[in-house]
Design a protein around this motif. Structure first.
Motif, short mmCIF file in Angstrom:
data_model
loop_
_atom_site.label_atom_id
_atom_site.label_comp_id
_atom_site.label_asym_id
_atom_site.label_seq_id
_atom_site.Cartn_x
_atom_site.Cartn_y
_atom_site.Cartn_z
N UNK A 1 0.84 -1.21 0.00
CA UNK A 1 0.00 0.00 0.00
C UNK A 1 0.87 1.25 0.00
N UNK A 2 1.92 1.24 0.80
CA UNK A 2 2.82 2.40 0.88
C UNK A 2 3.49 2.68 -0.47
N UNK A 3 3.88 1.63 -1.17
CA UNK A 3 4.49 1.82 -2.49
C UNK A 3 3.49 2.42 -3.47
N UNK A 4 2.24 2.00 -3.36
CA UNK A 4 1.21 2.55 -4.24
C UNK A 4 0.92 4.02 -3.94
N UNK A 5 1.22 4.44 -2.70
CA UNK A 5 0.95 5.82 -2.29
C UNK A 5 2.09 6.78 -2.64
N UNK A 6 3.18 6.28 -3.19
CA UNK A 6 4.34 7.13 -3.49
C UNK A 6 3.99 8.35 -4.35
N UNK A 7 3.16 8.20 -5.40
CA UNK A 7 2.88 9.37 -6.25
C UNK A 7 1.86 10.35 -5.66
N UNK A 8 1.36 10.09 -4.45
CA UNK A 8 0.27 10.90 -3.90
C UNK A 8 0.76 12.26 -3.41
N UNK A 9 -0.14 12.98 -2.77
CA UNK A 9 0.09 14.35 -2.31
C UNK A 9 1.41 14.51 -1.54
#
Length: 508
Positions: free
Chosen positions: A22-30
């Motif tokens: 999940x953390x890797x998927x959140x890399x491009x976020x805000x």
């Protein structure tokens, strides 16, 4: 025994693998301003000698954490320079936001969470499997940590892992190691100092209060260990005559009472009361001056923003926090049980969050993570945690204000609520009903939420609808502070309820 240990490790690694995905998927976020804060700290510690770390003002994001965290940034800066030298360039690196920066910093947070993983492992290695897995899910999959560390960007998981390690050693009766680790935590982030009175009273009573000779020897040993940690952290700055500069950076009292106007603590009610009184008095014809420091400005100036009520000073908040913690200290002295340490620490951090000076809204993690350990101890604790963890997570919603992150924070909160409900329901099955069941569908759980708690949680839904949808539709850009004010006030009610509930449990 070895088989059970291996099972525990495999289960914990599975929880960590899911959270890492999940953390890797959140890399491009805000990306918040904390990215530039920590990038600048990488540059400061890499480019400058230690004697200039706490004096540099190249960027507005000056170094204001204790020395151990500065050394941690120094350690990371070595790898950052290999990835992209511009990351650690003090001048040309200002506001540098290339993909190399983002990926490097995101991955360092993910890797530093191994500290949290080890803390949870050590705390739960002797706990029965169902409770153990539930604690792992509540801590490792904490939506608050995901939002704050892996979207907004900070290193709370790393530091909370050290705190949990300290608690685990205290639980094993290894008080000296527990005290040592807490001293280390304080030298990483001084905001953890709210629990220091609890540690002091507990260690004095449980570790040192064992007869004159042995007690004195243990007191001296404990003192030497703690002092050694602080000397290692602050000694060089004392040697160079810079300790006053370091302390002034760490405790910037001039920033004002409130860090941000959506932090849901006691001062929300105080400021709203002041605003209401000022408005009423002006309507009645009184000349009430509006202070220059505005409550709705996010960051407050050098003075407390009150027009009618007495100004609040750092000393006032210190006294209030200490008075609030006092019942816990009395209980720790009278009944110094290792199994109650996590509860006392969570209560102390709740007091600090509610009554402290310049409290960050992200500080709610300091009490929700220890409370996850307490949540599996009784049915009442589980019900309390279900409510307070949802409120705490929801109070962090304003941190992620961009539209593309809205589904992420909502989904994380809903998944967390579902995991808690299923986990607590499984833990507290009605064993009497289970024995007398005739059909599988008749099995019931003792885990149920009361009517008042249900009404309050439904109120969170209404608050979100009003602040996120109705306010923008009907008022547009007018009164933009109102949604955040509403969220802050409503969540502050839930945190106050949690504080009162915890106090009642401690006094019981």
């Amino acid at each position: 025994m070895d088989h059970r240990k291996n099972d525990h490790r495999l289960h914990l690694l599975w929880f960590f693998a899911v959270s890492t995905t999940i953390k890797l998927l959140l890399i491009p976020s805000y990306r918040s301003t904390d990215f530039e804060v920590h990038r600048n700290w990488l540059a400061i510690t890499h480019s400058l000698p230690l004697t200039k770390w706490y004096f540099d003002e190249t960027s507005q994001w000056t170094l204001d954490y204790p020395p151990f965290f500065a050394h941690f940034e120094r350690f990371l800066s070595f790898f950052a320079s290999l990835v992209d030298p511009k990351i650690v360039n003090l001048h040309s690196g200002l506001n540098y936001a290339a993909d190399s920066v983002i990926y490097f910093q995101r991955i360092t947070v993910i890797l530093s969470d191994l500290s949290l993983l080890f803390g949870v492992y050590r705390l739960t290695r002797k706990v029965e499997p169902l409770k153990r897995n539930l604690i792992c899910a509540l801590v490792v999959w904490s939506p608050g940590l995901l939002v704050v560390d892996h979207v907004h960007f900070q290193y709370n998981g790393f530091l909370l892992g050290l705190l949990l390690l300290s608690v685990s050693f205290l639980g094993d009766g290894r008080d000296l190691v527990g005290g040592f680790l807490f001293a280390v935590v304080l030298c990483f982030k001084h905001l953890f100092a709210v629990a220091a009175p609890v540690y002091f009273v507990y260690l004095l009573r449980h570790y040192c209060w064992v007869g004159l000779v042995t007690g004195l020897r243990r007191l001296v040993t404990l003192g030497v260990v703690v002092v050694a940690v602080f000397v290692a952290a602050f000694g060089p700055f004392v040697y160079y005559g810079q300790i006053q500069q370091v302390i002034s950076r760490m405790f910037p009292f001039g920033r004002g009472l409130c860090h941000a106007y959506w932090a849901p603590n006691f001062w929300v009610f105080y400021i709203i009361l002041d605003k209401g009184l000022a408005f009423t008095l002006r309507k009645l014809g009184f000349d009430v001056q509006v202070p220059s420091a505005s409550f709705t400005g996010g960051l407050v100036g050098d003075s407390s923003p009150f027009a009618v009520l007495p100004q609040i000073t750092p000393l006032t908040t210190f006294v209030m926090v200490l008075l609030a913690i006092t019942p816990c200290l009395i209980k720790a002295w009278r009944k110094p049980q290792p199994g109650l340490v996590a509860r006392w620490i969570a209560y102390a951090y709740t007091c600090g969050f509610l009554f402290g000076w310049h409290v960050h809204e992200k500080a709610s993690l300091h009490f929700t993570i220890p409370l996850a350990i307490v949540a599996v101890q009784s049915l009442e604790d589980a019900k309390h945690y279900f409510l307070v963890s949802i409120v705490s997570c929801y109070s962090l919603f304003p941190l992620l204000y961009e539209p593309q992150e809205y589904p992420i924070k909502v989904l994380l909160l809903l998944l967390h609520a579902m995991v808690m409900w299923l986990g607590f329901s499984a833990q507290y099955l009605d064993e009497k009903g289970l024995k007398n069941k005739e059909k599988a569908g008749e099995i019931k759980s003792k885990f149920e939420i009361g009517c008042i708690e249900k009404a309050y949680l439904m109120g969170l839904v209404l608050v979100e609808i009003v602040s996120q949808f109705l306010h923008p539709y009907f008022l547009g850009d007018r009164f933009t502070f109102m949604p955040l004010m509403l969220i802050s006030t409503y969540c502050a009610v839930g945190i106050m309820y949690s504080w009162i509930w915890q106090l009642r449990k401690i006094l019981a």
